[in-house]
Design a protein around this motif. Structure first.
Motif, PDB file in Angstrom:
ATOM      1  N   GLU A 112       0.731  -1.245   0.071  1.00  0.00           N
ATOM      2  CA  GLU A 112      -0.156  -0.147  -0.094  1.00  0.00           C
ATOM      3  C   GLU A 112       0.684   1.273   0.107  1.00  0.00           C
ATOM      4  N   LEU A 113       1.783   1.260  -1.017  1.00  0.00           N
ATOM      5  CA  LEU A 113       2.399   2.680  -1.414  1.00  0.00           C
ATOM      6  C   LEU A 113       1.879   3.731  -2.122  1.00  0.00           C
ATOM      7  N   PRO A 114       2.122   4.800  -1.692  1.00  0.00           N
ATOM      8  CA  PRO A 114       1.503   6.017  -2.447  1.00  0.00           C
ATOM      9  C   PRO A 114       1.956   6.043  -4.116  1.00  0.00           C
ATOM     10  N   LEU A 115       1.797   5.063  -4.499  1.00  0.00           N
ATOM     11  CA  LEU A 115       2.280   4.865  -6.128  1.00  0.00           C
ATOM     12  C   LEU A 115       1.739   6.245  -6.913  1.00  0.00           C
ATOM     13  N   TRP A 116       2.539   6.571  -7.860  1.00  0.00           N
ATOM     14  CA  TRP A 116       2.245   7.425  -8.856  1.00  0.00           C
ATOM     15  C   TRP A 116       1.836   6.521  -9.970  1.00  0.00           C
ATOM     16  N   TYR A 117       0.711   6.876 -10.766  1.00  0.00           N
ATOM     17  CA  TYR A 117       0.181   6.007 -11.887  1.00  0.00           C
ATOM     18  C   TYR A 117       0.431   6.777 -13.227  1.00  0.00           C
ATOM     19  N   THR A 118       0.560   6.217 -14.318  1.00  0.00           N
ATOM     20  CA  THR A 118       1.000   6.824 -15.438  1.00  0.00           C
ATOM     21  C   THR A 118      -0.244   7.417 -15.870  1.00  0.00           C
ATOM     22  N   GLN A 119      -0.556   8.523 -16.732  1.00  0.00           N
ATOM     23  CA  GLN A 119      -1.930   9.197 -16.961  1.00  0.00           C
ATOM     24  C   GLN A 119      -2.207   8.677 -18.021  1.00  0.00           C
ATOM     25  N   ARG A 142       8.003   4.957  -8.650  1.00  0.00           N
ATOM     26  CA  ARG A 142       7.543   6.559  -8.276  1.00  0.00           C
ATOM     27  C   ARG A 142       6.496   6.736  -7.270  1.00  0.00           C
ATOM     28  N   ILE A 143       6.570   7.683  -6.457  1.00  0.00           N
ATOM     29  CA  ILE A 143       5.580   7.779  -5.496  1.00  0.00           C
ATOM     30  C   ILE A 143       5.016   9.257  -5.729  1.00  0.00           C
ATOM     31  N   GLU A 144       3.813   9.526  -5.146  1.00  0.00           N
ATOM     32  CA  GLU A 144       3.181  10.661  -5.514  1.00  0.00           C
ATOM     33  C   GLU A 144       2.998  11.441  -4.022  1.00  0.00           C
ATOM     34  N   ARG A 145       3.375  10.888  -2.960  1.00  0.00           N
ATOM     35  CA  ARG A 145       3.091  11.241  -1.410  1.00  0.00           C
ATOM     36  C   ARG A 145       4.373  11.163  -0.860  1.00  0.00           C
ATOM     37  N   ASP A 146       4.765  12.052   0.031  1.00  0.00           N
ATOM     38  CA  ASP A 146       5.923  12.142   0.794  1.00  0.00           C
ATOM     39  C   ASP A 146       6.049  10.985   2.089  1.00  0.00           C
ATOM     40  N   MET A 147       6.167   9.899   1.479  1.00  0.00           N
ATOM     41  CA  MET A 147       6.391   8.887   2.562  1.00  0.00           C
ATOM     42  C   MET A 147       7.919   8.531   2.858  1.00  0.00           C
ATOM     43  N   PRO A 148       8.457   8.574   4.341  1.00  0.00           N
ATOM     44  CA  PRO A 148       9.752   8.363   4.182  1.00  0.00           C
ATOM     45  C   PRO A 148      10.103   7.106   3.988  1.00  0.00           C
ATOM     46  N   CYS A 149      11.450   7.005   3.639  1.00  0.00           N
ATOM     47  CA  CYS A 149      12.155   5.696   3.016  1.00  0.00           C
ATOM     48  C   CYS A 149      11.859   4.358   3.954  1.00  0.00           C
ATOM     49  N   GLY A 150      12.209   4.899   5.259  1.00  0.00           N
ATOM     50  CA  GLY A 150      12.031   3.950   6.411  1.00  0.00           C
ATOM     51  C   GLY A 150      10.546   3.261   6.337  1.00  0.00           C
ATOM     52  N   PRO A 163      11.246 -13.623   3.176  1.00  0.00           N
ATOM     53  CA  PRO A 163      12.960 -13.290   3.373  1.00  0.00           C
ATOM     54  C   PRO A 163      13.412 -13.563   2.129  1.00  0.00           C
ATOM     55  N   GLU A 164      13.097 -14.539   1.198  1.00  0.00           N
ATOM     56  CA  GLU A 164      14.008 -14.499   0.106  1.00  0.00           C
ATOM     57  C   GLU A 164      13.925 -13.420  -1.064  1.00  0.00           C
ATOM     58  N   LEU A 165      12.848 -12.745  -0.717  1.00  0.00           N
ATOM     59  CA  LEU A 165      12.991 -11.516  -1.725  1.00  0.00           C
ATOM     60  C   LEU A 165      12.580 -10.587  -0.862  1.00  0.00           C
ATOM     61  N   ASP A 166      13.726  -9.777   0.029  1.00  0.00           N
ATOM     62  CA  ASP A 166      13.375  -8.970   0.783  1.00  0.00           C
ATOM     63  C   ASP A 166      14.022  -7.712   0.300  1.00  0.00           C
ATOM     64  N   PHE A 167      13.598  -6.497   0.902  1.00  0.00           N
ATOM     65  CA  PHE A 167      14.283  -5.135   0.560  1.00  0.00           C
ATOM     66  C   PHE A 167      15.188  -4.778   1.699  1.00  0.00           C
ATOM     67  N   THR A 168      16.309  -4.189   1.135  1.00  0.00           N
ATOM     68  CA  THR A 168      17.295  -3.927   1.996  1.00  0.00           C
ATOM     69  C   THR A 168      17.733  -2.346   2.218  1.00  0.00           C
ATOM     70  N   GLU A 169      17.227  -1.657   1.152  1.00  0.00           N
ATOM     71  CA  GLU A 169      17.480  -0.248   1.123  1.00  0.00           C
ATOM     72  C   GLU A 169      16.522   0.427   0.336  1.00  0.00           C
ATOM     73  N   CYS A 170      16.380   1.754   0.575  1.00  0.00           N
ATOM     74  CA  CYS A 170      15.558   2.706  -0.109  1.00  0.00           C
ATOM     75  C   CYS A 170      15.975   4.037  -0.127  1.00  0.00           C
ATOM     76  N   TYR A 171      16.012   4.498  -1.221  1.00  0.00           N
ATOM     77  CA  TYR A 171      16.605   6.159  -1.205  1.00  0.00           C
ATOM     78  C   TYR A 171      16.390   6.643  -2.813  1.00  0.00           C
ATOM     79  N   VAL A 172      16.696   7.912  -2.576  1.00  0.00           N
ATOM     80  CA  VAL A 172      16.313   8.836  -3.853  1.00  0.00           C
ATOM     81  C   VAL A 172      17.659   8.680  -4.836  1.00  0.00           C
TER      82      VAL A 172
END
Lengths: 236, 615
Positions: free
Chosen positions: A50-57, A85-93, A105-114
Motif C-alpha cells: 500500500e505505497l502511495p504509487l504514482w500512476y501513468t496518466q 515512483r511515489i506521489e506522496r511524501d512517505m519516508p524511505c524507512g 525473506p527470499e525476496l526482501d528489501f534492504t535499502e530505499c533511497y532517492v
C-alpha cells in the motif's frame, strides 16, 4: 497490522512524482523466477505494501516500475535494484517497513533511497560462482583462471539476431578462482547493462566444456554480489 | 526436495521451487497429522483452483494439522525424477508424500484420472487401495468427479461427497483421535463411514452385476455403514471459512486473480449441466460478507483483478449492491472486476459498464443450442432475442468480438439444430451492423462447439452419447454451414469427449483399464498434445471393455446406476421428470420463479430459494 498503518492521505502530496530506488535480494527459490514473472509479482507486492504509487496518466494507468539489471534465471542476488515512483511524501524507512511485511525473506528489501544515477550507468556486475568438485586442486583453480582470461574463448551466444559464436573474453573484466572444501569459488566481474552483457551461465558452460567440470551431476550456484560503474565502483 | 541441477534442467522451474508469499510452514515435529493436498495436473492449473485454496486454508486452521500442496510434475521433471530416483514430495516441506498421513486429490475432470495414478506411482505407492498397508497415507478423493467415483473407487480409501469445508477437518480429527489409540486403517475407515456424513468408503460395499452387464446392487458389508451416502453441504455461507489470505504464485497461472465466490448452486436447471444439479440448493453470501472478504483479499494479495465466481453470476439476488460496493474502492485502486459467465437474458449495459475492462475486447455468451426447440429441450431458457439484445449492448459499447458457446450431440438434436448454430452466428454478425455506434473494425464472431457428454445426476444421465463418427460428422457439417469470414468456428475433439463419457458414466470394472493406461505411460490426458484416442481404445479393448456400453447406451428408467450409491439431494424421480419434459420440449421455470421439487431442499441451508426449504 494493516489497520495500524497511517492512511495514505495522511502523507503530504508531492508537487512532482518522486523516484525512489529499492535494493532487494532474490535468493533461494526466487532464483527460479523469471524476470517477466518478477515484474508481475512486483506490481502485487507494491499493492500489498500500500505505497502511495504514482500512476501513468494514459488510457491504461499503471505504476512505473523500472528494474536496474534483469537477473538471469538460476542466479541469486543480494544487489537487485528497482525504481518506483511515489506521489506522496512517505519516508524511505516507512516504505521499507511496508515492503518488508508484503514479501518473503527470499525476496526482501534492504535499502530505499532517492537515486542520483541512472541505470544506464551500469557497466558491469560481480558474481560469485561456486562449482562443486569431489577433489578440488590448485592446478584446476589455475586452469579456471587461465581459461577465463585467455582470448579467444569462443562460445555460442544467443542474441536477438540469433545464435553465433563469439569470443566472450572481452566481456570478462576480471576472474579469480580458489579451491575450497567442496569445490571452487570463482569471483568474476562481467560486462552488464544494455550495450554489452554477459550472462554468468556462459562462464559455467565454458568451464564445463573446456575443463570437464560438472560432468557427474555436481551442483553449482551463482550469486550476483554487486553492480558496478565503468570505473569499477559500486553502482547505487 | 529438488536439487539445483534438477531445477535448472527443466522448463518453468518456478513450478517446483516453492517459497511463495502466503504458503504455510509448520514444524512437522509438532503436528499430529500431515495432509498432502494434490491437484493432479500442472502447478499453473492447480494453483488456479478455488476449492484447493479454500481447503488448504481450512485444514491449516488447526495448529496440529499441516496441509501442503502437491501437483503433477510436468513430463520433463518426471523424467528427471525417475532417472534420479527422486520420489514425489510435497511443495512446502519437500518431504516425500509417501510419509504423510493423508494424500487428498481434488477431482475436477475425468481426464485427470491417469494423472492421479501417476502421482500415486511417483510417490512410491501401490495403485490399488487394497495393496496399501497401514504405513501408507490414507488416499482421499473429492470434487465434482467424486459424484461418480466408481471408475477410480478401487484406488481410493475414502471419498468426500459434497462440500469439504466441514467434512474434511472432521475426518482428520477422527483420524488423529483413533491414531492416538492405536487403531488400524481399516478400523478408522469403518468408523469414518459410520459417523461422518458424506464419507464414502468404497471398500465397505459389495457390488454385484446383472448378466447384461448393468449394476445389480450395492450392499454395505458392515452394519452402520450407510446404504446411500448423502452429500454434505455448508448451510450458512456467511459463517463458512473463507481464505482471506492465499498462496501467491510467482509464475503465471490460469486464474491469477481474486476469486470471490458469491453463491453456490444454480437456480436454472439446464438439463445437461451437472454443476447445476450437484451444487444445489442455492445458498448465497451476503454483500456485507463479500465486500469484507474482497477488501481483505486485496490487501493480502495485491491482485489487480477480482472475478466474481459462481455458476450464473447475474442470478445473484443482490448483484448491484455488491458491484456498487466493490466499485467504491476498486476504481481508485485500479482493480478490475470481471464476471466469468453471463446469461444473455440478464445482461445489461449497466452491468457491463461496471465490469468493463479496457483490455477485454471480447465477450462470451453460451446459447448452447442453435434453435429455440433444442434450447427448450435442454431448458436453457434463453431466446434469440435475448442474445441479439446482449450482443447489441456489447457491440454498442465498442466491442467487436463475441464468442458463442454451443454443444452438439444433445438429445433429440437434428441437422436443423446444427443449421441453427451457423444461423445464430450469422445473425450476431448482422446485429453488429444493425447496432448504432458499432466499432470501426469488422466484427469477429467465434463459435465454439463442444460435444455433449452425459453426466451423472443430470436429467440426461440416462442418455446415449452420439458415437464418435456421428459427432465428427456433425462437427464437419457445422463447418460447411459457416461461410462468412467474420465467423470463426472451432470445435472440441469428439474422441476426447467419448473417453470422457466412458470415465464419467463408468463403474468399478474400469479400474484395470485405468491401471493399464497408467502402465502404458498415459498422463496429462486433458492436454491435447498428450491425449491419444487410439491408445485409449486399445487399452480398453485389451481390458475387455466395450466403451459403447458406457458411452453410447441409453439406460432404462429402472436401471441401477453406478452412482446410485450417492445421494446428491436432487432425487432420481425429479431427474426423470425433467428428462420426460425434455422430450416433451417443455421448459421448467427457475427455482426463483417456482419450486419444481428437485429434493435438494432436504439438505437444508440458510436463505435458500426453495420455498419449502427446511432451515
Amino acid at each position: 497490522m494493516l489497520s495500524e498503518r497511517k492512511e495514505l492521505n495522511e502523507y503530504p502530496p508531492l508537487a512532482e512524482p518522486r523516484t525512489v530506488r529499492l535494493r532487494f535480494c532474490k535468493r533461494g527459490a526466487l532464483q527460479y523466477i523469471s524476470h517477466l514473472d518478477l515484474q508481475r509479482t512486483f506490481a502485487r507486492i507494491l499493492a500489498r505494501a500500500e505505497l502511495p504509487l504514482w500512476y501513468t496518466q494514459g488510457f491504461n494507468p499503471h505504476p512505473k516500475i523500472v528494474f536496474g539489471l534483469p537477473l538471469p534465471v538460476g542466479s541469486e542476488s543480494v544487489c537487485e535494484l528497482v525504481d518506483i515512483r511515489i506521489e506522496r511524501d512517505m519516508p524511505c524507512g516507512e516504505i521499507l517497513e511496508r515492503l518488508h511485511a508484503a514479501t518473503t525473506p527470499e525476496l526482501d528489501f534492504t535499502e530505499c533511497y532517492v537515486p542520483e544515477r541512472k541505470f544506464a550507468d551500469i557497466a558491469s556486475a560481480e558474481y560469485k560462482i561456486h562449482i562443486d568438485a569431489a577433489v578440488p586442486s590448485d592446478e584446476i583453480a589455475c586452469a579456471i583462471k587461465t581459461v577465463l582470461t585467455t582470448s579467444p574463448l569462443k562460445m555460442m551466444k544467443r542474441s536477438k539476431s540469433g545464435e553465433k559464436e563469439v569470443d566472450i573474453i572481452p566481456f570478462i573484466k576480471s576472474a579469480d578462482a580458489v579451491p575450497d572444501g567442496t569445490g571452487y569459488t570463482l569471483n568474476v566481474l562481467l560486462s552488464a547493462g544494455s550495450t554489452d552483457n554477459l550472462n554468468p551461465e556462459y562462464v559455467v558452460s565454458a568451464l564445463r566444456q573446456r575443463l570437464l567440470l560438472l560432468r557427474s551431476g555436481e551442483e553449482y550456484s551463482v550469486m550476483r554480489l554487486r553492480v558496478c560503474l565503468e570505473n569499477g565502483e559500486e553502482f547505487r | 526436495m529438488f536439487s539445483c541441477s534438477q531445477l535448472k534442467s527443466v522448463s518453468k522451474p518456478g513450478r517446483y521451487a516453492g517459497g511463495e508469499f502466503g504458503q504455510i510452514i509448520k514444524d512437522k515435529e509438532k503436528v499430529a497429522a500431515r495432509f498432502a493436498f494434490c491437484f493432479p495436473d500442472s502447478y499453473e492449473i492447480g494453483m488456479s483452483n478455488l476449492g484447493m485454496r479454500i481447503l488448504y486454508g481450512v485444514l491449516n486452521q488447526a495448529d496440529d494439522v499441516w496441509c501442503e500442496r502437491v501437483f503433477s510434475p510436468w513430463k520433463d521433471m518426471e523424467e528427471r525424477m525417475r532417472a534420479d530416483g527422486v520420489p514425489l514430495c510435497a511443495h512446502e516441506s519437500g518431504d516425500p508424500v509417501r510419509d504423510f498421513d493423508f494424500l487428498g486429490f481434488t477431482l475436477q475432470y475425468e481426464m485427470c484420472y491417469t494423472n492421479v495414478l501417476n502421482v500415486l506411482d511417483l510417490a512410491g505407492m501401490p495403485l490399488y487401495a487394497a495393496e496399501r498397508d497401514d504405513t501408507y497415507p490414507i488416499v482421499i478423493g473429492g470434487g465434482p468427479c467424486a459424484y461418480n467415483p466408481e471408475p477410480i473407487a478401487d484406488f481410493f480409501d475414502l471419498f468426500n461427497i459434497g462440500e469439504g469445508e466441514e467434512m474434511l477437518p472432521e475426518i482428520v480429527r477422527l483420524y488423529i483421535k483413533m491414531k492416538e489409540k492405536g487403531a488400524t486403517k481399516a478400523e478408522f475407515l469403518i468408523e469414518a463411514a459410520r459417523t461422518i456424513p458424506g464419507v464414502y468408503v468404497p471398500s465397505l460395499y459389495d457390488v454385484t452385476y446383472n448378466s447384461d452387464g448393468t449394476v445389480k446392487a450395492y450392499t454395505p458389508k458392515y452394519e452402520g455403514v450407510p446404504a446411500k451416502v448423502t452429500k454434505r453441504i455448508v448451510k450458512d455461507l456467511d459463517k463458512m471459512f473463507f481464505p482471506e489470505a492465499v498462496v501467491m504464485p510467482y509464475i503465471e497461472c490460469v486464474q491469477d486473480r481474486i476469486m470471490l465466490e458469491v453463491f453456490r448452486g444454480c437456480i436454472r436447471g439446464c438439463r445437461f449441466c451437472q454443476a447445476g444439479m450437484i451444487y444445489r440448493p442455492v445458498r448465497e453470501k451476503s454483500p456485507e460478507t463479500l465486500l469484507r472478504q474482497a477488501k481483505c483479499l486485496y490487501e493480502n494479495t495485491g491482485y489487480e483483478e477480482i472475478s466474481l465466481t459462481s455458476l450464473s453470476i447475474s442470478d445473484y439476488t443482490r448483484l448491484h449492491e455488491l458491484t456498487d460496493g466493490l466499485i467504491e474502492w476498486t476504481n481508485e485502486k485500479k482493480v478490475n472486476l470481471s464476471l466469468p459467465s453471463l446469461r444473455v437474458d440478464s445482461f445489461s449495459r449497466e452491468l457491463m459498464d461496471k465490469v468493463a475492462s479496457v483490455r477485454a475486447s471480447s465477450i462470451t455468451f453460451a446459447p448452447e443450442a442453435g434453435t429455440q426447440r433444442l434450447r427448450d429441450v435442454i431448458n436453457k431458457n434463453v431466446t434469440e432475442e435475448d442474445l441479439m439484445r446482449s450482443a447489441g449492448i456489447a457491440f454498442g459499447s465498442g466491442k467487436e468480438q463475441v464468442k458463442l458457446y454451443f454443444m452438439n450431440g444433445l438429445p433429440t438434436e437434428t441437422y436443423e439444430d446444427l443449421d441453427g448454430i451457423a444461423a445464430l452466428a450469422k445473425a450476431t454478425v448482422e446485429q453488429f451492423y444493425a447496432t448504432p455506434n458499432h466499432g470501426k473494425r469488422p466484427p469477429q464472431v467465434t463459435i465454439s462447439v463442444s460435444c455433449f457428454v452425459p453426466k451423472p445426476f443430470t436429467p440426461f444421465q440416462w442418455e446415449a452419447q452420439d458415437t464418435v463418427e456421428t459427432l465428427e460428422e456433425k462437427n464437419r457439417y457445422i463447418g460447411t454451414r459457416v461461410t462468412d469470414r467474420k465467423i470463426r468456428y472451432t470445435h472440441h475433439d469428439a474422441r476426447v469427449s467419448h473417453i470422457e463419457a466412458v470415465l464419467a458414466l463408468g463403474d468399478r470394472r474400469l479400474a484395470p483399464a485405468l491401471v493399464k493406461a497408467h502402465e502404458e505411460g498415459f498422463e496429462f490426458d486433458a492436454w491435447d498434445e498428450y491425449f491419444s484416442y487410439e491408445k485409449w481404445m486399445s487399452v480398453f479393448a485389451a481390458a475387455g471393455i466395450d466403451t459403447a456400453f458406457y458411452a453410447n447406451r441409453r439406460r432404462d428408467k429402472d436401471e441401477v446406476l453406478p452412482w446410485d450409491i450417492i445421494d446428491c439431494g436432487v432425487t432420481k424421480s425429479f431427474l426423470w421428470r425433467e428428462r420426460e419434459k425434455a422430450y416433451g420440449e417443455t421448459t421448467t421455470p427457475s427455482c426463483r420463479e417456482k419450486c419444481s421439487g428437485c429434493g435438494a431442499n432436504c439438505l437444508g441451508g440458510k436463505d435458500i430459494c426453495c420455498p419449502n426449504a427446511k432451515n
